[in-house]
Scaffold this active site. Structure first.
Site, short mmCIF file in Angstrom:
data_model
loop_
_atom_site.label_atom_id
_atom_site.label_comp_id
_atom_site.label_asym_id
_atom_site.label_seq_id
_atom_site.Cartn_x
_atom_site.Cartn_y
_atom_site.Cartn_z
N HIS A 33 52.08 117.20 -77.22
CA HIS A 33 51.26 117.07 -76.01
C HIS A 33 52.10 116.66 -74.81
O HIS A 33 51.86 117.14 -73.69
CB HIS A 33 50.15 116.03 -76.26
CG HIS A 33 49.17 115.91 -75.15
ND1 HIS A 33 48.20 116.86 -74.91
CD2 HIS A 33 49.01 114.96 -74.19
CE1 HIS A 33 47.48 116.48 -73.86
NE2 HIS A 33 47.95 115.34 -73.41
N HIS A 79 40.96 118.12 -72.42
CA HIS A 79 40.57 116.92 -73.16
C HIS A 79 39.75 117.37 -74.36
O HIS A 79 38.59 117.01 -74.51
CB HIS A 79 39.81 115.94 -72.28
CG HIS A 79 40.40 114.57 -72.27
ND1 HIS A 79 39.67 113.42 -72.27
CD2 HIS A 79 41.71 114.16 -72.29
CE1 HIS A 79 40.47 112.37 -72.27
NE2 HIS A 79 41.71 112.79 -72.28
#
EC number: 6.3.5.3
Length: 716
Positions: A33, A79
């Site tokens: 990430h 998200h």
């Protein structure tokens, strides 16, 4: 725990084994990430520079030139995993995070877009996720006063257990007020402003780099941040005031990897070091460890580099807005990342090793066997029924239930509201035109063409409002990259996006990668979803064409060529044969098509315009019949294909425009070699579609009823 190979590399570079605090920093900052370990080599293929690009990828947001005095900040984030575990807070904090990215650059956020992807709503869990994700976006965006002006909602079984929540934010700044995250000078102080730090969001970056197990809701809840939009609104104002008064040398939002991520990246980008006194971080909970203080992803926090003489001024501004603030460390010259806690150094890491040392690589990629495009289905006897069923599918239906929950008119800039091809914001005498999204089924069947089509489709959306693309941001949502067939999809989609962006001369200025989007609970892996956001500028905001029929007697003109390109189309999805057919290609003259459409819009020669995309011509016509009908004659459209292919093909580079001066429009288009055909006339109380011996009659109330299927489901 650190993977064994990573631990070996770090130990070798540091000359010792990292302690637990240091390992926590590496686990998060070396995660997929944060470090883009398997995607960085592919992302480097994008063209990221251009005449209008001031700051490209690498900062919290990109900065592109709007005019001589003002700039646009733009960023895009996901998200996804948090929104499955806690849909309201996951979605809300996704909005909060991308807004702070814009603010940290010195820009005031002026608009949001939310491309969203859900499992089918016949599964109660998916329905629950859908409802609460929308509530989270609305609840946060409305409270902070940033309008959600555009989005999409796509539904497919592959997103069951792993919905995708992508958010684009756009900001506006004076060019002289832009700040970056690059640390400037040793001796400057680090001031942390905003909410207190708690244990929420622990390990969020590493959590986002894992797949979701069936018990994720319970086991991963500590990884979910809890947002407070009222604090965010105060933080926006305080940060912008500090920046506008010249008190901030560098600024970074605390997002993925928390304070460890923001502070180390700030120092590293400036080729400097960081010294943190963890005890000085204002804490919401007692007995927090240095590991927790550094890694927690508590929301509504901003890290500022401030000259010593300006520290008191920054603290005073924070106090004025009733925000926590404290001096938590300083910039150093030694290129070390050091953390002190209770008088002891608990972390001492070469800063470049932490922020840039994660090995990057391309994973094995395996191209699947050549797909059998299959035979064409029999033409259904009742095409009217098929049209209405496609229009009523949740992907195609009106998204009014979603966007009516958003305050899309706050800041009073919104000229074209949600539900159109693109949104338009009024900025001075110009219009900022925005679009977002992609077609995941196209990408599933042909990742390269799906990537190409993603850029072209969004460029067409803004072209029908008179704008040429200025910049692109992306959010690349894929499954587990450790599977060679998934990594191949990922690679091909990126190559397609990059080639299309170069074809249209639109730089890719930033974005996000979200991998491991799969669910053990539903045994799903998401369809490859290379979602993008695009911004463009139109010089004419006084006569923007509408997206619906509005002038009786106007001629209806079809722009572009319709081909037998049915792969991934909504028609085949309805027939449950979505793996058949050829995925749409991009016309060789797509630049001419886009420029021609922009010209006829800017010359005020049309009354309405609408891009043709998902669902094809039939759906586009139905969407234009919101207040008025039309008579359509299709005999002159591609004699080599069938009526169902004319109606439902999703060939790129097509649009419908209406005009009282059709000869002016066709003359402009034909001079550029752009195919165009007059196919009908605006007027009446129904949509009549004629082709040879077939007539399809759709009453306006039938179309409206079908298009309201999603609203009816959510309000019953």
């Amino acid at each position: 725990m650190l993977p064994e190979q990573d631990l070996k590399i770090i130990t070798q570079k540091m000359g010792r084994e990292p302690n637990l605090v240091e390992q926590g920093c590496f686990i998060n900052l070396w995660s997929e990430h944060c470090s883009y370990r398997s995607s960085a080599p592919l992302l480097r293929t994008f063209t990221t520079s251009g005449n209008n690009v001031i700051i490209g990828p690498g900062d919290d947001a990109a900065i592109v030139r709007f005019d001589d005095e003002r700039v646009i900040a733009i960023g895009m984030e996901s998200h996804n995993h948090p929104s499955y575990v806690d849909p309201y807070n996951g979605a809300a904090t996704g909005v909060g995070g991308i807004v702070r990215d814009i603010v940290s650059m010195g820009a005031r956020p002026i608009a949001l877009m939310d491309p969203l992807y859900f499992g089918t709503l016949d599964i109660p869990k998916n329905l629950y996720l859908f409802e609460h994700i929308i509530e989270g976006i609305a609840g946060y965006g409305n409270c902070i006063g940033v309008p959600v002006v555009r989005g999409e909602a796509f539904f497919d079984e592959s997103y069951s257990g792993n919905p995708l929540v992508n958010v684009v934010c756009i900001g506006l700044a004076n060019k002289d007020n832009v700040v970056t995250a690059d640390a400037k000078e040793a001796g400057n102080k680090l001031v942390l402003v905003g909410a207190a730090t708690g244990r929420d969001g622990l390990g969020g970056a590493s959590f986002a780099s894992r797949d979701l197990s069936h018990d994720a809701e319970a086991s991963e809840r500590p990884s979910i941040q809890i947002g407070d939009p009222y604090t965010e609104k105060l933080l926006i104002e305080a940060t912008l005031e500090c920046i506008n008064k010249g008190y901030v040398a560098a600024c970074r939002d605390l997002g993925a990897a928390g304070l460890a991520g923001a502070s180390s990246e700030m120092g590293s980008k400036g080729d400097l070091g960081i010294y943190i006194i963890a005890d000085n971080v204002i804490q919401r909970e007692s007995n927090m460890t240095p590991y927790e203080i550094l890694i927690a992803e508590s929301q509504e926090r901003m890290l500022m580099e401030v000259k010593p003489e300006n520290v008191d001024r920054v603290l005073e501004i924070a106090d004025k807005y009733d925000l926590n603030s404290s001096v938590i460390g300083e910039i150093t010259s030694d290129e070390k990342y050091k953390v002190e806690f209770e008088g002891k150094v608990v972390a001492d890491i070469p800063i470049k090793l932490l922020t840039e040392g994660a090995p990057t690589f391309e994973r094995p990629a395996q191209k699947p066997e050549i797909r059998d495009e299959g035979d064409r289905p029999e033409i259904p006897e009742d095409l009217k029924k098929i049209i209405l069923e496609i229009v009523s599918s949740h992907t195609m239906a009106s998204k009014q239930w979603i966007y009516r929950q958003y305050d899309h008119e706050v800041q009073i800039r919104t000229l074209v509201k949600p539900g159109d091809d693109a949104s338009v914001l009024n900025i001075g005498e110009k219009g900022l035109v925005l679009s977002c999204g992609c077609n995941p089924i196209h990408t599933l069947l042909d990742p390269y063409r799906g990537g190409l089509g993603t850029v072209v489709e969004n460029a067409m959306n803004i072209a029908v409002k008179g704008a040429k693309g200025l910049a692109i941001v992306d959010c690349l949502n894929f499954g587990n990259p450790e599977k060679p067939e998934i990594y191949w999809q990922f690679k091909q989609a990126i190559l397609g996006l990059g080639d299309a962006a170069r074809m249209l001369s639109i730089p890719v200025v930033g974005g996000n990668v979200s991998l491991y989007n799969q669910s053990e609970e539903y045994n799903t892996s998401v369809a490859p979803t290379p979602s993008i956001g695009i911004v463009g500028i139109t010089e004419n905001v006084d006569s923007l064409p509408g997206s619906g029929f509005n002038a009786p007697g106007d001629s209806i003109i079809l722009i572009g060529e319709t081909a037998d390109e049915m792969g991934g189309c909504e028609y085949y999805r309805l027939l449950d044969i979505k793996d058949r057919g050829r995925v749409p290609s991009v016309p060789e003259n797509i630049n001419d098509i886009i420029e021609g459409i922009i010209e006829i819009v800017q010359k005020d020669s049309i009354s309405s315009s609408h891009d043709i995309s998902s669902g094809g011509l039939a759906v586009a016509l139905c969407e234009m019949c919101s207040h008025m009908g039309a008579s359509i004659e299709l005999d002159n459209i591609n004699q080599a294909i069938r009526l169902d292919e004319i109606l439902f093909s999703e060939s790129h580079g097509r649009a419908i425009v209406t005009s009282s001066r059709p000869e002016t429009v066709t003359e402009i288009l034909e001079s550029k070699g752009i195919p165009c055909t007059i196919i009908g006339t605006v007027g009446g109380d129904c949509l009549n579609i004629m082709h040879k011996n077939t007539t399809i009659r759709l009453a306006l109330d039938e179309i409206t009823d079908a298009r309201n299927s999603l609203t009816k489901l959510m309000t019953q």
